[in-house]
Each structure stands twice: as C-alpha cells, then as structure tokens.
Design a protein around this motif. Structure first.
Motif, mmCIF file in Angstrom:
data_model
loop_
_atom_site.group_PDB
_atom_site.id
_atom_site.type_symbol
_atom_site.label_atom_id
_atom_site.label_comp_id
_atom_site.label_asym_id
_atom_site.label_seq_id
_atom_site.Cartn_x
_atom_site.Cartn_y
_atom_site.Cartn_z
ATOM 1 N N GLU A 1 49.776 32.353 41.373
ATOM 2 C CA GLU A 1 48.655 32.255 40.321
ATOM 3 C C GLU A 1 47.317 32.422 40.742
ATOM 4 O OE1 GLU A 1 47.678 29.646 36.505
ATOM 5 O OE2 GLU A 1 49.448 29.285 37.203
ATOM 6 N N ALA A 2 47.099 31.691 41.588
ATOM 7 C CA ALA A 2 45.502 31.618 42.367
ATOM 8 C C ALA A 2 45.291 32.876 43.272
ATOM 9 C CB ALA A 2 45.589 30.388 43.384
ATOM 10 N N SER A 3 46.231 33.466 43.541
ATOM 11 C CA SER A 3 46.009 34.954 44.430
ATOM 12 C C SER A 3 45.838 35.813 43.200
ATOM 13 C CB SER A 3 47.400 35.018 45.101
ATOM 14 O OG SER A 3 47.059 36.581 45.628
ATOM 15 N N ARG A 4 46.407 35.710 42.225
ATOM 16 C CA ARG A 4 46.087 36.887 41.178
ATOM 17 C C ARG A 4 44.851 36.283 40.564
ATOM 18 N NH1 ARG A 4 51.854 35.832 38.286
ATOM 19 N NH2 ARG A 4 53.085 37.442 39.757
ATOM 20 N N ASP A 5 44.284 35.225 40.379
ATOM 21 C CA ASP A 5 43.039 34.812 39.878
ATOM 22 C C ASP A 5 41.917 35.478 40.871
ATOM 23 O OD1 ASP A 5 44.001 33.730 37.645
ATOM 24 O OD2 ASP A 5 43.793 31.522 38.582
ATOM 25 N N LEU A 6 42.124 35.253 42.081
ATOM 26 C CA LEU A 6 41.179 35.628 43.217
ATOM 27 C C LEU A 6 41.052 37.287 42.992
ATOM 28 C CD1 LEU A 6 42.046 33.522 46.150
ATOM 29 C CD2 LEU A 6 39.933 33.881 44.849
ATOM 30 N N ASP A 7 42.169 38.017 42.680
ATOM 31 C CA ASP A 7 42.501 39.606 42.669
ATOM 32 C C ASP A 7 41.250 39.838 41.442
ATOM 33 O OD1 ASP A 7 43.809 40.123 44.840
ATOM 34 O OD2 ASP A 7 45.433 40.213 43.612
ATOM 35 N N ASP A 8 41.467 39.087 40.429
ATOM 36 C CA ASP A 8 40.756 39.242 39.332
ATOM 37 C C ASP A 8 39.374 39.147 39.440
ATOM 38 O OD1 ASP A 8 42.944 40.055 37.792
ATOM 39 O OD2 ASP A 8 43.231 37.969 36.828
ATOM 40 N N ILE A 9 38.916 38.229 40.198
ATOM 41 C CA ILE A 9 37.704 37.736 40.497
ATOM 42 C C ILE A 9 36.902 38.767 41.439
ATOM 43 C CG2 ILE A 9 35.923 36.362 41.769
ATOM 44 C CD1 ILE A 9 37.883 34.004 40.831
ATOM 45 N N LEU A 10 37.734 39.402 42.315
ATOM 46 C CA LEU A 10 37.098 40.631 43.152
ATOM 47 C C LEU A 10 37.086 41.674 42.442
ATOM 48 C CD1 LEU A 10 39.014 39.401 46.576
ATOM 49 C CD2 LEU A 10 36.560 39.108 45.724
ATOM 50 N N ASP A 11 38.133 42.037 41.600
ATOM 51 C CA ASP A 11 37.973 43.140 40.590
ATOM 52 C C ASP A 11 36.612 43.176 39.848
ATOM 53 O OD1 ASP A 11 40.291 44.235 41.714
ATOM 54 O OD2 ASP A 11 41.499 43.631 40.020
ATOM 55 N N TYR A 12 36.373 42.025 39.208
ATOM 56 C CA TYR A 12 35.055 41.783 38.446
ATOM 57 C C TYR A 12 33.947 42.129 39.483
ATOM 58 C CZ TYR A 12 31.086 39.522 36.228
ATOM 59 O OH TYR A 12 29.910 39.407 35.517
ATOM 60 N N PHE A 13 33.763 41.755 40.689
ATOM 61 C CA PHE A 13 32.583 41.907 41.455
ATOM 62 C C PHE A 13 32.532 43.393 41.899
ATOM 63 C CE2 PHE A 13 32.704 37.036 42.624
ATOM 64 C CZ PHE A 13 31.332 36.860 41.998
ATOM 65 N N LEU A 14 33.676 43.891 42.169
ATOM 66 C CA LEU A 14 33.709 45.416 42.679
ATOM 67 C C LEU A 14 32.987 46.361 41.517
ATOM 68 C CD1 LEU A 14 37.147 46.112 44.227
ATOM 69 C CD2 LEU A 14 35.082 46.111 45.284
ATOM 70 N N THR A 15 33.116 45.806 40.288
ATOM 71 C CA THR A 15 32.401 46.642 39.129
ATOM 72 C C THR A 15 31.234 46.260 38.689
ATOM 73 O OG1 THR A 15 33.366 45.317 37.434
ATOM 74 C CG2 THR A 15 34.837 47.077 38.227
ATOM 75 N N ARG A 16 30.515 44.971 39.074
ATOM 76 C CA ARG A 16 29.276 44.299 38.882
ATOM 77 C C ARG A 16 28.343 44.204 40.014
ATOM 78 N NH1 ARG A 16 32.631 44.391 34.961
ATOM 79 N NH2 ARG A 16 32.312 43.448 33.009
#
Length: 42
Positions: free
Chosen positions: A8-23
């Motif tokens: 679950e934490a790994s998925r959260d980190l992936d989501d956070i990194l995806d956000y940063f990639l677009t922002r």
C-alpha cells in the motif's frame, strides 16, 4: 538494519511520484532525496 515498504505504501509513493512528474520534477527529486535520507537514518 533493513526496512521494507508495504504494498500500500509503495502504491502511495508511486502516486506521489506520478503527481510530481506532471507538476514539478525538481520537487519530486527533492522529495525522493529526503525520503531516502529519512529511510537511512531511522
């Protein structure tokens, strides 16, 4: 000492990194650096 990250934490980190990639890639790089530092010193 070795730490593991839950699925679950790994998925959260992936989501956070995806956000940063677009922002803000630089902010994402800083986030990763700080996260890695905290993992090393805990």
């Amino acid at each position: 000492m070795q730490y593991s990250i839950s699925l679950e934490a790994s998925r959260d980190l992936d989501d956070i990194l995806d956000y940063f990639l677009t922002r803000d890639i630089e902010a994402g790089e800083r986030f990763l650096q700080e996260f890695n530092k905290k993992c090393q010193y805990q």
